[in-house]
Enzyme design. Structure first.
Site, PDB file in Angstrom:
ATOM      1  N   VAL A  47      -5.075  -6.167   4.719  1.00  0.00           N
ATOM      2  CA  VAL A  47      -4.418  -7.103   5.651  1.00  0.00           C
ATOM      3  C   VAL A  47      -5.029  -7.074   7.043  1.00  0.00           C
ATOM      4  CG1 VAL A  47      -2.209  -7.063   4.438  1.00  0.00           C
ATOM      5  CG2 VAL A  47      -2.582  -5.464   6.324  1.00  0.00           C
ATOM      6  N   ARG A  48      -5.921  -6.128   7.312  1.00  0.00           N
ATOM      7  CA  ARG A  48      -6.584  -6.120   8.620  1.00  0.00           C
ATOM      8  C   ARG A  48      -7.511  -7.325   8.778  1.00  0.00           C
ATOM      9  NH1 ARG A  48      -6.402  -1.806  11.592  1.00  0.00           N
ATOM     10  NH2 ARG A  48      -6.597  -3.463  13.109  1.00  0.00           N
TER      11      ARG A  48
ATOM     12  N   ARG B 225      -7.733 -10.657   9.263  1.00  0.00           N
ATOM     13  CA  ARG B 225      -6.740 -11.642   9.690  1.00  0.00           C
ATOM     14  C   ARG B 225      -7.145 -13.069   9.406  1.00  0.00           C
ATOM     15  NH1 ARG B 225      -7.423  -9.000  15.380  1.00  0.00           N
ATOM     16  NH2 ARG B 225      -9.432  -8.717  14.371  1.00  0.00           N
TER      17      ARG B 225
ATOM     18  N   ARG C 137     -16.213  -4.286   3.108  1.00  0.00           N
ATOM     19  CA  ARG C 137     -15.435  -3.594   2.079  1.00  0.00           C
ATOM     20  C   ARG C 137     -16.205  -3.329   0.794  1.00  0.00           C
ATOM     21  NH1 ARG C 137     -11.579  -1.320   5.220  1.00  0.00           N
ATOM     22  NH2 ARG C 137     -10.572  -2.898   6.497  1.00  0.00           N
TER      23      ARG C 137
HETATM   24  C1  LIG Z   1     -14.982   1.428   7.101  1.00  0.00           C
HETATM   25  C2  LIG Z   1     -13.851   0.896   7.938  1.00  0.00           C
HETATM   26  C3  LIG Z   1     -13.028   1.761   8.637  1.00  0.00           C
HETATM   27  C4  LIG Z   1     -11.973   1.284   9.415  1.00  0.00           C
HETATM   28  N1  LIG Z   1     -11.152   2.155  10.076  1.00  0.00           N
HETATM   29  C5  LIG Z   1     -10.109   1.692  10.803  1.00  0.00           C
HETATM   30  C6  LIG Z   1      -9.223   2.585  11.476  1.00  0.00           C
HETATM   31  O1  LIG Z   1      -9.387   3.799  11.438  1.00  0.00           O
HETATM   32  N2  LIG Z   1      -8.183   2.074  12.167  1.00  0.00           N
HETATM   33  C7  LIG Z   1      -7.967   0.723  12.263  1.00  0.00           C
HETATM   34  O2  LIG Z   1      -7.012   0.299  12.909  1.00  0.00           O
HETATM   35  N3  LIG Z   1      -8.791  -0.157  11.633  1.00  0.00           N
HETATM   36  C8  LIG Z   1      -9.838   0.299  10.909  1.00  0.00           C
HETATM   37  N4  LIG Z   1     -10.663  -0.596  10.258  1.00  0.00           N
HETATM   38  C9  LIG Z   1     -10.357  -2.025  10.337  1.00  0.00           C
HETATM   39  C10 LIG Z   1     -11.329  -2.751  11.299  1.00  0.00           C
HETATM   40  O3  LIG Z   1     -11.186  -2.270  12.627  1.00  0.00           O
HETATM   41  C11 LIG Z   1     -11.045  -4.262  11.274  1.00  0.00           C
HETATM   42  O4  LIG Z   1      -9.738  -4.492  11.719  1.00  0.00           O
HETATM   43  C12 LIG Z   1     -11.175  -4.847   9.889  1.00  0.00           C
HETATM   44  O5  LIG Z   1     -12.396  -4.443   9.305  1.00  0.00           O
HETATM   45  C13 LIG Z   1     -11.115  -6.362   9.954  1.00  0.00           C
HETATM   46  O6  LIG Z   1     -12.272  -6.826  10.586  1.00  0.00           O
HETATM   47  P1  LIG Z   1     -12.248  -8.095  11.522  1.00  0.00           P
HETATM   48  O7  LIG Z   1     -11.252  -7.913  12.630  1.00  0.00           O
HETATM   49  O8  LIG Z   1     -13.656  -8.378  11.943  1.00  0.00           O
HETATM   50  O9  LIG Z   1     -11.775  -9.237  10.479  1.00  0.00           O
HETATM   51  P2  LIG Z   1     -10.782 -10.451  10.671  1.00  0.00           P
HETATM   52  O10 LIG Z   1      -9.467 -10.011  11.170  1.00  0.00           O
HETATM   53  O11 LIG Z   1     -10.804 -11.226   9.370  1.00  0.00           O
HETATM   54  O12 LIG Z   1     -11.438 -11.308  11.769  1.00  0.00           O
HETATM   55  C14 LIG Z   1     -12.690 -11.965  11.542  1.00  0.00           C
HETATM   56  C15 LIG Z   1     -13.310 -12.229  12.891  1.00  0.00           C
HETATM   57  O13 LIG Z   1     -12.458 -13.127  13.618  1.00  0.00           O
HETATM   58  C16 LIG Z   1     -12.456 -12.757  14.995  1.00  0.00           C
HETATM   59  N5  LIG Z   1     -11.101 -12.364  15.390  1.00  0.00           N
HETATM   60  C17 LIG Z   1     -10.025 -12.196  14.578  1.00  0.00           C
HETATM   61  N6  LIG Z   1      -8.945 -11.881  15.295  1.00  0.00           N
HETATM   62  C18 LIG Z   1      -9.343 -11.811  16.578  1.00  0.00           C
HETATM   63  C19 LIG Z   1      -8.693 -11.497  17.789  1.00  0.00           C
HETATM   64  N7  LIG Z   1      -7.403 -11.203  17.846  1.00  0.00           N
HETATM   65  N8  LIG Z   1      -9.408 -11.510  18.916  1.00  0.00           N
HETATM   66  C20 LIG Z   1     -10.720 -11.811  18.905  1.00  0.00           C
HETATM   67  N9  LIG Z   1     -11.417 -12.115  17.790  1.00  0.00           N
HETATM   68  C21 LIG Z   1     -10.723 -12.118  16.627  1.00  0.00           C
HETATM   69  C22 LIG Z   1     -13.456 -11.621  15.141  1.00  0.00           C
HETATM   70  O14 LIG Z   1     -14.728 -12.145  15.409  1.00  0.00           O
HETATM   71  C23 LIG Z   1     -13.459 -10.998  13.771  1.00  0.00           C
HETATM   72  O15 LIG Z   1     -14.642 -10.267  13.463  1.00  0.00           O
HETATM   73  C24 LIG Z   1     -11.726  -0.127   9.486  1.00  0.00           C
HETATM   74  C25 LIG Z   1     -12.569  -0.997   8.781  1.00  0.00           C
HETATM   75  C26 LIG Z   1     -13.611  -0.513   8.015  1.00  0.00           C
HETATM   76  C27 LIG Z   1     -14.479  -1.484   7.251  1.00  0.00           C
END
Ligand SMILES: Cc1cc2nc3c(=O)[nH]c(=O)nc-3n(C[C@H](O)[C@H](O)[C@H](O)COP(=O)(O)OP(=O)(O)OC[C@H]3O[C@@H](n4cnc5c(N)ncnc54)[C@H](O)[C@@H]3O)c2cc1C
Length: 309
Positions: A122-123, A125, A229
């Site tokens: 769900v991270r 978004r 992932r």
């Molecule tokens: C190996 C690994 C370890 C991780 N460990 C942790 C951890 O310890 N703790 C933790 O909390 N998370 C962790 N995460 C989650 C990581 O920080 C991201 O939240 C997750 O991978 C989703 O990525 P994203 O935000 O790029 O994707 P999405 O949410 O799908 O967003 C896609 C893109 O849209 C843009 N975007 C989306 N929302 C916003 C916003 N609000 N503001 C600005 N731009 C936005 C950005 O460009 C983003 O890259 C981990 C992820 C991985 C792969």
């Protein structure tokens, strides 16, 4: 503009004759609704993931490689239209991160997965999700326990990961995990029997309990999800779902998948200092470049050396 050129009666008559369709956009070439026979043939089919409970299946989709090309040609004009040119165009788009044409493709999955995997999922978004409600429905006694042979020790060099297989006591740990889950579900049942509300009773269930959701995402954001992932740094369990998705994507949009694999999944990016070091390595200074002399931090140096094999 239409108002000044045509009166009402003329507009009605022209619309009836399809006039404005051609006048407004005479460059539009309709696609026969884009479909992928490979994806059509597996729609609804469950692909098991992790165990005999977890699964992923594609329930619907929109667009194909053709839809990406169609959208891109709004930017670049018709050009030539052979299949190899389509592939070149898609590879160009992915290589240069001109990703909006990829958003023309959308896919919807039905996923059944442990809650701890869903927490990571769900991270991401930039997608749409609708999940099973444990306030509304009773949770089934379904939980995930890793195989005995897959229980691992804490990694020594990666604080966020697992290391080698646990050599002694794995079966005992496996049994303890199972007992804990079974006991939690027994208590859950008891609480429901006492007429505790479902939304409160569920709070004692463990993170390995199975949930399920429908998840819809466009191809650009799906590639981003898969880059993170399906990567070796991702936790094994979510990686297993990502790998099934990769197989599905490969059949659905083979050209876009190929470009993603070459320019995103298998590609590496280098910092400025790492690139400078690489240039020195290429010019045969390999023997004299140690981490201390490289100008890179220990972790970055070690990551770079891993990439270079
Ligand atoms: C190996 C690994 C370890 C991780 N460990 C942790 C951890 O310890 N703790 C933790 O909390 N998370 C962790 N995460 C989650 C990581 O920080 C991201 O939240 C997750 O991978 C989703 O990525 P994203 O935000 O790029 O994707 P999405 O949410 O799908 O967003 C896609 C893109 O849209 C843009 N975007 C989306 N929302 C916003 C916003 N609000 N503001 C600005 N731009 C936005 C950005 O460009 C983003 O890259 C981990 C992820 C991985 C792969």
């Amino acid at each position: 503009m239409l108002q000044s050129k045509y009166n009402h009666a003329m507009v009605v008559s022209l619309i009836a004759n399809g006039f404005f369709m051609s006048e407004i956009d005479d460059t539009f070439t309709p696609l026969v609704r884009a479909s992928s026979s490979a994806l059509d043939s597996i729609l609804g089919k469950k692909f098991p993931v992790l165990d005999d409970i977890g699964f992923l299946r594609c329930v619907d989709y929109m667009g194909t490689d053709d839809s990406i090309v169609q959208a891109a040609r709004v930017s670049y004009g018709d050009g030539t239209k052979t299949p190899s040119d389509d592939e070149t165009l898609i590879r160009y788009l992915v290589r240069h991160q001109h990703t909006t044409p990829l958003e023309m493709c959308v896919i919807k999955f039905h996923v059944k997965l442990p809650i701890f995997v869903a927490r990571q999922w769900v991270r991401h978004r930039m997608s749409s999700m609708n999940e099973y409600s444990a306030r509304y429905s009773v949770m089934k006694e379904e939980f995930y326990i890793p195989e005995v042979s897959e229980i691992c020790v804490q990694s020594v060099d990666n604080k966020q990961g697992r290391g080698d297989v646990l050599e002694s006591g794995a079966a005992i740990c496996h049994g303890a995990m199972r007992d804990c889950s079974v006991n939690a579900f027994a208590l859950y049942e008891d609480l429901l029997t006492y007429d505790v509300s479902r939304e409160q009773a569920r709070i004692i269930l463990p993170l390995n309990t199975y949930t399920e959701f429908y998840w819809k995402i466009d191809l650009h954001n799906l590639f981003h999800f898969l880059k993170l992932r399906a990567d070796s740094h991702a936790q094994y369990e979510i990686r297993m779902y990502a790998e099934v998705m990769l197989e599905i994507i490969k059949d659905w949009v083979p050209m876009a998948y190929g470009a993603f694999k070459d320019y995103v999944q298998d590609a590496e990016t280098f910092s400025g200092p790492a690139l400078a070091l690489l240039k020195r390595l290429i010019h045969s200074e390999i023997d004299i470049i140690t981490q201390e002399k490289s100008g890179l931090g220990k972790r970055e140096y070690s990551d770079l050396m891993k990439v270079l094999g």
